[in-house]
Design an enzyme around this catalytic site. Structure first.
Site, mmCIF file in Angstrom:
data_model
loop_
_atom_site.group_PDB
_atom_site.id
_atom_site.type_symbol
_atom_site.label_atom_id
_atom_site.label_comp_id
_atom_site.label_asym_id
_atom_site.label_seq_id
_atom_site.Cartn_x
_atom_site.Cartn_y
_atom_site.Cartn_z
ATOM 1 N N HIS A 2 -26.622 24.677 18.946
ATOM 2 C CA HIS A 2 -26.811 25.418 17.705
ATOM 3 C C HIS A 2 -26.095 26.764 17.696
ATOM 4 O O HIS A 2 -26.078 27.437 16.671
ATOM 5 C CB HIS A 2 -28.310 25.634 17.446
ATOM 6 C CG HIS A 2 -29.000 24.419 16.910
ATOM 7 N ND1 HIS A 2 -28.904 23.185 17.517
ATOM 8 C CD2 HIS A 2 -29.769 24.234 15.810
ATOM 9 C CE1 HIS A 2 -29.599 22.296 16.822
ATOM 10 N NE2 HIS A 2 -30.130 22.906 15.775
ATOM 11 N N HIS A 55 0.808 -1.229 0.000
ATOM 12 C CA HIS A 55 0.000 0.000 0.000
ATOM 13 C C HIS A 55 0.835 1.271 0.000
ATOM 14 O O HIS A 55 0.712 2.090 -0.900
ATOM 15 C CB HIS A 55 -0.952 0.017 1.203
ATOM 16 C CG HIS A 55 -1.538 1.369 1.474
ATOM 17 N ND1 HIS A 55 -2.712 1.790 0.899
ATOM 18 C CD2 HIS A 55 -1.089 2.427 2.223
ATOM 19 C CE1 HIS A 55 -2.962 3.037 1.280
ATOM 20 N NE2 HIS A 55 -1.999 3.432 2.087
#
Ligand SMILES: Cc1ncc(C[n+]2csc(CCOP(=O)(O)OP(=O)(O)O)c2C)c(N)n1
Ligand SMILES: [Mg+2]
Length: 661
Positions: free
Chosen positions: A469, A261
């Site tokens: 939020h 890899h």
């Protein structure tokens, strides 16, 4: 096949050898993926891809995205072999070294043949969705003669496993982006080892469930690869082609394992691989006949480009397409003047998200390139205008994308749209969810992409939705991203100016931080003062001792604070700073005039104070919120967190007492 199948094997092997040698020379890199996908890439380039090495950014070219960016040697080899001016063989020899355009991962700013920067897995594929969407939109606008190309993606297991993949393919499937084809390097290996260590997912089933067409092929059988790709092209859904490959194919002991890899294979392994391939050429030398076969591929693309150029020349919309593809916008000042005049004549008290919508009404009507959207917060972000009907699978000519609740997918798609060119994307969500798409915002900046993020509900001022939020750290943390402009306008006039400035940035993205709550007007001229980044909004009346620096909704607070100070005989300037980055680009004399050394400088912003010392110095005062917010009406929160004249004035007078003592 346009080339005899027997010629394809040595052509593919040239990719393998270049990848092995370049990684070996660099002492690091990823040989496995290019070696595994060499055969698939060779079929794509020799038979299907529309490209012209002589004109890498020709507008109607197919887009090729190497989403598995770690396999960068695949695209460097493909570009070099097929005859692009860059990278040269010297560049490839310098793979991963300073000043080589062959960076560790492909970068769109380094090579004309690289459509987008990849490496953060999953985002290349998600950007390709944006490219494919831009293609369909421009096709609807300009017709088949002028816009008719495909978007190809090479993606690995990682690109398909990342969460963003779900958002990206959901959007592509819904919008039926049938000209997008993903070639999946289905090698069943990731860094840690076999895919089974971490996944037992049925990926084709997931894609099918998302509205995709799925093909499979033996990724080392040229005929089978060509068959699968042809079938993908024939289907009107977006397609996934599962190419079963062997990672590091041709490396005798490492192929098929994770050892291929991400590390140099080693001299011994490479020598054995060369032997197996019958490859006798020295490193970085290419046999002339193989190179000639590769170079022959661009000829068809050159012819396609020439024919396209002729069509553009005679088409009544040709010039308009070229303007859009060059990223040149109509002059903004002329477009906006009447609107700006109306604001000056009657300054409205509106939320800056509303002011943004008002500016967008004018901008979208005058700039056909603007393509809007929101991650399911259209009514809150105020991103939709009369000029932007819905873009759907039935109406690609629409100009408004309902991205759904896919912030990351939206941001990555917007990167792809901007890099496709021909459209200028903007998209909205709540500021607090900028974290969900943060790496794509970073990628906008790295890639110098003109993407505009409309981030509303930018502080505790959003009120009752509470701490989950209410952004606190977001605005300042976005200011930390290089090549990103963060605008936080204070009223309708500043908002209009900031929109114009954002659109003016051909090579950088912008964030517009916008309020939910109504803001009183603070500006009564339209002199484009926001271009300075920060400017004196109200000069001191008494001799100046204090300079208050504020952004967005807190400019109003700074004005009332200044009035209270003046009432005590303390002269205070109010500086509005809609864009810290643009202010830092002004010359030293201007900056010193706005923020004089001898004044007590006080920053006021309803977010973390970290970083404001840059403008106030260590002897200044930083008013902000260094904790999470709370759920309550906005006015109460401003009082509770001390962002009010009543709370700020005593801090200033105390500090002045200290300083004069
Ligand atoms: C978002 C992200 N997470 C992690 C990485 C680090 N990384 C690079 S390649 C890779 C493995 C990917 O596996 P696969 O896509 O199957 O590639 P292959 O080993 O088959 O080449 C990882 C984890 C990354 N580049 N991006
Ligand atoms: Mg893999």
């Amino acid at each position: 096949m346009s080339l005899a199948a027997r010629k394809l094997q040595p052509m593919a092997d040239a990719i393998r050898v270049l990848a092995m040698d370049a990684v070996q020379q660099a002492g690091c890199g990823h040989p496995g993926m290019p070696m595994g996908m060499a055969d698939v890439a060779t079929v794509l380039y020799s038979r299907f891809l529309k490209f012209d090495p002589a004109a890498p950014r020709w507008p109607d070219r197919d887009r090729f995205v190497l989403s598995a960016g770690h396999g960068s040697m695949l695209i460097y080899a493909l570009l070099h072999l097929s005859g692009y001016a860059a990278p040269t063989m010297a560049d490839i020899r310098n793979f991963r070294q300073l000043h080589s355009p062959c960076a560790g991962h492909p970068e769109n700013t380094e090579l004309a043949g690289v459509e987008c920067t990849t490496g953060p897995l999953g985002q290349g594929l998600a950007m390709a969705v944006g490219m494919a969407l831009a293609e369909r939109h421009l096709n609807a606008r300009f017709g088949d003669d002028l816009v008719d190309h495909r978007t190809w993606v090479v993606a690995g297991d990682g690109c398909l496993m990342e969460g963003i993949n779900h958002e990206a393919i959901g959007l592509a499937g819904h919008l039926k982006l049938g000209r997008m084809i993903v070639l999946w390097d289905d090698n069943r290996i990731t860094i840690d080892g076999a895919i089974g260590l971490s996944s037992s997912e049925d990926i084709p089933a997931r894609y099918r469930a998302s509205g995709w067409h799925v093909e499979a092929c033996d990724g080392h059988d040229f005929q089978d690869i060509a068959r699968a790709i042809a079938a993908a092209m024939a289907d009107d859904r977006p397609s996934l082609v599962a190419c079963r490959t062997v990672i590091g194919k041709s490396a005798p002991t490492k192929q098929g394992t994770h050892h291929a890899h991400g590390a140099a294979l080693g001299a011994e392994e490479i020598a054995a691989a060369r032997l197996g391939l019958g490859w006798t050429a020295a490193p970085f030398e290419l046999p002339a006949d193989i190179l000639a076969d590769w170079r022959s591929l661009g000829v068809a693309g050159g012819e396609a480009r020439a024919a396209w150029e002729q069509r553009v020349a005679v088409d009544s919309h040709g010039a308009e397409l070229l303007r859009a593809m060059a990223g040149e916008l109509p002059p903004l000042q002329g477009l906006m003047q009447a609107y700006l005049d109306s604001l000056v004549a009657k300054p409205p008290k509106v939320a800056t998200r509303k002011a943004s919508e008002m500016a967008l009404e004018v901008l979208t009507a005058g700039i056909p390139d603007l393509l809007g959207g929101s991650a399911d917060l259209t009514g809150s972000n105020n991103t939709r205008t009369k000029a932007t009907p819905t873009l759907s699978a039935d109406n690609y000519a629409g100009r408004y994308v309902n991205y759904g609740i896919r912030e990351f997918g939206m941001a990555a798609a917007m990167n792809g749209m901007a890099l496709h060119f021909g459209v200028v994307p903007y998209g909205g969500t709540f500021m607090v969810f900028s974290d969900y798409c943060r790496n794509a915002i970073r990628m906008s900046a790295i890639q110098q992409a003109r993407v505009i993020y409309v981030l509303t509900h930018d502080s505790i001022g959003l009120g009752e939705d509470g701490p989950t939020h209410q952004p606190v750290e977001h605005i300042m943390s976005l200011r930390a991203v290089p090549n990103l402009l963060v605008f936080r306008p204070a009223d309708a006039i500043e908002t209009a100016e900031c929109w114009m400035l954002a659109l003016d940035q051909a090579t950088r993205p912008s964030v517009l931080a916008l309020s939910r709550q109504n803001l009183a007007p603070v500006r009564f001229d339209a002199d484009m003062k926001s271009a300075l980044g920060a400017y004196c909004l109200k000069p001191a009346e008494a001799p100046r001792i204090v300079v208050l620096i504020a952004t967005g909704s807190e400019v109003e607070v700074a004005m009332t604070t200044a009035a209270a100070l003046e009432a005590q005989g303390i002269g205070a300037d109010v500086v509005s700073m809609p864009c810290a980055e643009l202010f830092l680009e002004q010359d030293a004399a201007y900056r010193a005039a706005v923020l004089p050394a001898d004044a007590l400088k006080v920053s006021i912003e309803a977010g973390v104070t970290l970083g404001w010392e840059r403008f106030t110095g260590t002897d200044g005062i930083n008013i902000g919120i260094d904790r999470f917010g709370a759920s309550a009406p906005a006015e109460q929160l401003y009082e509770y967190f001390g962002i009010s004249a009543a709370a700020i004035v005593p801090k200033i007078t105390a500090k002045l007492g200290l300083l004069t003592a």
